[in-house]
Design a protein around this motif. Structure first.
Motif, PDB file in Angstrom:
ATOM      1  N   GLY A   1      79.979  26.391 -24.106  1.00  0.00           N
ATOM      2  CA  GLY A   1      78.869  25.459 -24.244  1.00  0.00           C
ATOM      3  C   GLY A   1      79.303  24.025 -24.410  1.00  0.00           C
ATOM      4  O   GLY A   1      78.554  23.203 -24.952  1.00  0.00           O
ATOM      5  N   CYS A   2      80.507  23.696 -23.952  1.00  0.00           N
ATOM      6  CA  CYS A   2      81.013  22.322 -24.030  1.00  0.00           C
ATOM      7  C   CYS A   2      82.153  22.169 -23.032  1.00  0.00           C
ATOM      8  O   CYS A   2      82.693  23.159 -22.525  1.00  0.00           O
ATOM      9  CB  CYS A   2      81.481  21.975 -25.438  1.00  0.00           C
ATOM     10  N   ASP A   3      82.550  20.942 -22.771  1.00  0.00           N
ATOM     11  CA  ASP A   3      83.645  20.673 -21.839  1.00  0.00           C
ATOM     12  C   ASP A   3      84.979  20.838 -22.560  1.00  0.00           C
ATOM     13  O   ASP A   3      85.450  19.918 -23.229  1.00  0.00           O
ATOM     14  CB  ASP A   3      83.520  19.253 -21.268  1.00  0.00           C
ATOM     15  N   ILE A   4      85.566  22.000 -22.419  1.00  0.00           N
ATOM     16  CA  ILE A   4      86.820  22.289 -23.117  1.00  0.00           C
ATOM     17  C   ILE A   4      87.945  22.671 -22.168  1.00  0.00           C
ATOM     18  O   ILE A   4      89.122  22.578 -22.506  1.00  0.00           O
ATOM     19  CB  ILE A   4      86.600  23.406 -24.165  1.00  0.00           C
ATOM     20  N   SER A   5      87.620  23.069 -20.956  1.00  0.00           N
ATOM     21  CA  SER A   5      88.655  23.539 -20.033  1.00  0.00           C
ATOM     22  C   SER A   5      89.664  22.446 -19.701  1.00  0.00           C
ATOM     23  O   SER A   5      90.853  22.725 -19.513  1.00  0.00           O
ATOM     24  CB  SER A   5      88.021  24.063 -18.743  1.00  0.00           C
ATOM     25  N   ALA A   6      89.206  21.200 -19.631  1.00  0.00           N
ATOM     26  CA  ALA A   6      90.118  20.101 -19.311  1.00  0.00           C
ATOM     27  C   ALA A   6      91.194  19.955 -20.376  1.00  0.00           C
ATOM     28  O   ALA A   6      92.343  19.605 -20.081  1.00  0.00           O
ATOM     29  CB  ALA A   6      89.344  18.792 -19.158  1.00  0.00           C
ATOM     30  N   ARG A   7      90.845  20.229 -21.650  1.00  0.00           N
ATOM     31  CA  ARG A   7      91.816  20.147 -22.738  1.00  0.00           C
ATOM     32  C   ARG A   7      92.870  21.250 -22.602  1.00  0.00           C
ATOM     33  O   ARG A   7      94.044  21.048 -22.921  1.00  0.00           O
ATOM     34  CB  ARG A   7      91.119  20.258 -24.093  1.00  0.00           C
ATOM     35  N   SER A   8      92.450  22.403 -22.133  1.00  0.00           N
ATOM     36  CA  SER A   8      93.401  23.479 -21.876  1.00  0.00           C
ATOM     37  C   SER A   8      94.314  23.112 -20.713  1.00  0.00           C
ATOM     38  O   SER A   8      95.547  23.261 -20.796  1.00  0.00           O
ATOM     39  CB  SER A   8      92.649  24.781 -21.564  1.00  0.00           C
ATOM     40  N   ARG A   9      93.746  22.636 -19.635  1.00  0.00           N
ATOM     41  CA  ARG A   9      94.538  22.259 -18.456  1.00  0.00           C
ATOM     42  C   ARG A   9      95.534  21.156 -18.792  1.00  0.00           C
ATOM     43  O   ARG A   9      96.630  21.085 -18.233  1.00  0.00           O
ATOM     44  CB  ARG A   9      93.615  21.825 -17.324  1.00  0.00           C
ATOM     45  N   GLN A  10      95.166  20.284 -19.724  1.00  0.00           N
ATOM     46  CA  GLN A  10      96.032  19.170 -20.101  1.00  0.00           C
ATOM     47  C   GLN A  10      97.345  19.638 -20.720  1.00  0.00           C
ATOM     48  O   GLN A  10      98.352  18.920 -20.716  1.00  0.00           O
ATOM     49  CB  GLN A  10      95.285  18.269 -21.086  1.00  0.00           C
ATOM     50  N   ARG A  11      97.363  20.854 -21.235  1.00  0.00           N
ATOM     51  CA  ARG A  11      98.571  21.362 -21.864  1.00  0.00           C
ATOM     52  C   ARG A  11      99.710  21.582 -20.870  1.00  0.00           C
ATOM     53  O   ARG A  11     100.866  21.748 -21.265  1.00  0.00           O
ATOM     54  CB  ARG A  11      98.254  22.656 -22.627  1.00  0.00           C
ATOM     55  N   ILE A  12      99.407  21.594 -19.577  1.00  0.00           N
ATOM     56  CA  ILE A  12     100.465  21.669 -18.563  1.00  0.00           C
ATOM     57  C   ILE A  12     101.390  20.462 -18.666  1.00  0.00           C
ATOM     58  O   ILE A  12     102.568  20.536 -18.303  1.00  0.00           O
ATOM     59  CB  ILE A  12      99.857  21.722 -17.142  1.00  0.00           C
TER      60      ILE A  12
END
Length: 499
Positions: free
Chosen positions: A319-330
């Motif tokens: 329910g929020c924009d969180i995937s970009a934070r996960s992808r940033q871990r690359i």
């Protein structure tokens, strides 16, 4: 853990928003390198109640890739120093990743044909036997997880000399592949006892739920439920230790094949409407779903196995924009990725990252079931010898043949084994789990709405497609993650901000 136990748990998490900030809780750092021997998870024991912060970005990692990006863990204030991370660093403050065992970083290896093959094989045998003797010294009744492939067959040969009391244990994970005949043949000829276990997804899931309260951390590796099944069975049959054949890929090399190159080219980070996947043309076709999902992925993340949730789906689940934070871990790995001199070198980096999942599932399950655990290939002397002294043509051969030295080692004892010639992948009955445990997982999702408000809707929308492995794989990720959350969230919190 029974349903009645789940019913008694209260969800103390609150909805979270993304903002900058730092964690002022007590921090924990654990050295999880498989080269150090048994991992000490006791620092986790001091974390109680509000000192335990479940990290929402790590949850997104699990759903996007089936593991938490190292050096992070499922807990916000717990960091892990695994392969590529120097444990002398503070993993909470900008830790640096660097993998030293890339082919381009090796000293000049002997040229092809310079060394006697017999001497190479004898040295390899001695080093492997020494590692086995050291890593299993505290085991009274070891069990080898024997797939019938190169790694486990090689271990079985050395175990016949060093630990002939070992039981070989083969798991039949699904109907697509049956390696039991090859594994049994190997064990019989070597004089080792052999046992097997056929996957029952309901039994495996019940066993996972039973050990779940004792898991130190969380991974959603696609063999996690199988490992829970196997570890519980080993304990029930009187074993006190597991020998696992993972860990050699990183230094033997990981050649890419035509399909790997094609998938990397297809991965373009394109966002596709989810309605496309549930359309009548696509929803029943696993291969088409897999290809279309690849278009949505980062090329680096496509090297990770399995069908996982897209970024759009993950954002909807939370329910929020969180995937970009996960992808940033690359980004922690970009320096090494940029310096990589080949696609194979990039693939090695993915192997070290996947170690946080593939080896961790064994570490976590063995801890939960009170078993010893050995990774004989994770031996510094063996690794350094292979990396520095084995000629290139005995590591990767023409046409991308991998682990040539292992193949020659096996050939001294056996003709080519069917499973070695054509190896598939580890299987679990994903569709069986989805069909038989949907209602249970749906109930977990309902109770975890505060954490993943979109999970019930995803399950309801996609229930009719779960006979497709593409959708069943995503169901699996929820089935592993949701009950762990319900167990842990009692007395702990979801972090309310993200670094």
């Amino acid at each position: 853990m029974k349903d009645s136990q789940i019913d008694t748990l209260s969800i103390e998490a609150t909805s979270f928003t993304l903002s900058s900030g730092t964690c002022d809780r007590s921090n924990v750092q654990i050295d999880t390198s498989p080269y150090q021997g048994e991992v000490d998870f006791s620092p986790l024991d001091k974390l109680q109640g509000e000192e335990v912060l479940v990290d929402p970005v790590s949850l997104a990692d699990l759903l996007r890739n089936s593991f938490v990006y190292p050096p992070h863990s499922i807990y916000r204030n717990v960091k892990l120093a695994g392969t590529g991370f120097d444990p002398a660093q503070d993993m909470h403050i900008a830790p640096q990743y660097h993998y030293r065992f890339q082919s381009a970083l090796a000293p000049s290896r002997p040229p092809p044909g310079a060394l006697d093959v017999h001497k190479l094989l004898e040295t390899y045998h001695c080093l492997l036997c020494n590692s086995i003797a050291r890593t299993t010294a505290n085991m009274r009744a070891p069990w080898l997880l024997q797939s019938g492939g190169k790694d486990s067959t090689t271990l079985a040969i050395a175990l016949a000399e060093t630990r002939p009391d070992t039981t070989c244990f083969t798991y039949l994970g699904g109907s697509e592949e049956n390696e039991i005949a090859s594994a049994r043949l190997v064990a019989k000829r070597l004089g080792l006892r052999h046992e097997s276990l056929e996957c029952n997804p309901e039994r495996a899931y019940d066993r996972y739920l039973a050990v779940l309260p004792r898991l130190p951390l969380l991974t959603a590796d696609f063999a996690a439920l199988s490992y829970a099944d196997l570890a519980t069975e080993v304990h029930a049959r009187g074993g006190d230790g597991i020998i696992d054949g993972l860990g050699a890929d990183q230094y033997f090399g990981t050649p890419l094949h035509r399909m790997d190159h094609l998938l990397a080219l297809l991965a373009q980070g394109i966002r596709l409407p989810q309605e496309l996947f549930t359309s009548s043309l696509v929803s029943r076709n696993f291969k088409l779903c897999f290809v279309l999902s690849t278009l949505q992925m980062d090329p680096f993340e496509r090297y990770f196995p399995g069908s996982r949730f897209s970024d759009e789906e993950v954002d909807a689940l939370f329910g929020c924009d969180i995937s970009a934070r996960s992808r940033q871990r690359i980004e922690s790995f970009r320096s090494d990725i940029g310096a990589a001199q080949s696609k194979e070198a990039i693939r090695r980096i993915t192997c070290t990252i996947l170690e946080s999942s593939m080896l961790a599932k064994g570490m976590y399950m063995a801890k939960a079931v009170s078993l010893r655990l050995a990774y004989p290939y994770c031996d510094e002397q063996l690794r350094d010898w292979v990396f520095n002294h084995v000629p290139d043509d005995n590591l990767i051969g023409p046409g991308g043949v991998n682990k040539v030295l292992m193949r020659k080692y096996i050939a001294r004892h056996f003709k080519e084994l069917p499973y070695v010639v054509s190896k598939g992948s580890f299987r679990f009955d994903l569709r069986g789990l989805a069909s038989r445990r949907f209602d249970q997982v749906r109930a977990f999702a309902e109770r975890a709405r505060d954490v993943m408000p979109g999970a019930p809707a995803w399950l309801d929308t996609n229930r009719k497609f779960l006979d497709n492995k593409y959708f069943a794989s995503k169901f699996y990720l929820l089935a592993v993650t949701l009950p762990w959350l319900l167990d842990r969230i009692h007395g702990s919190k979801i972090a309310t901000h993200v670094k």
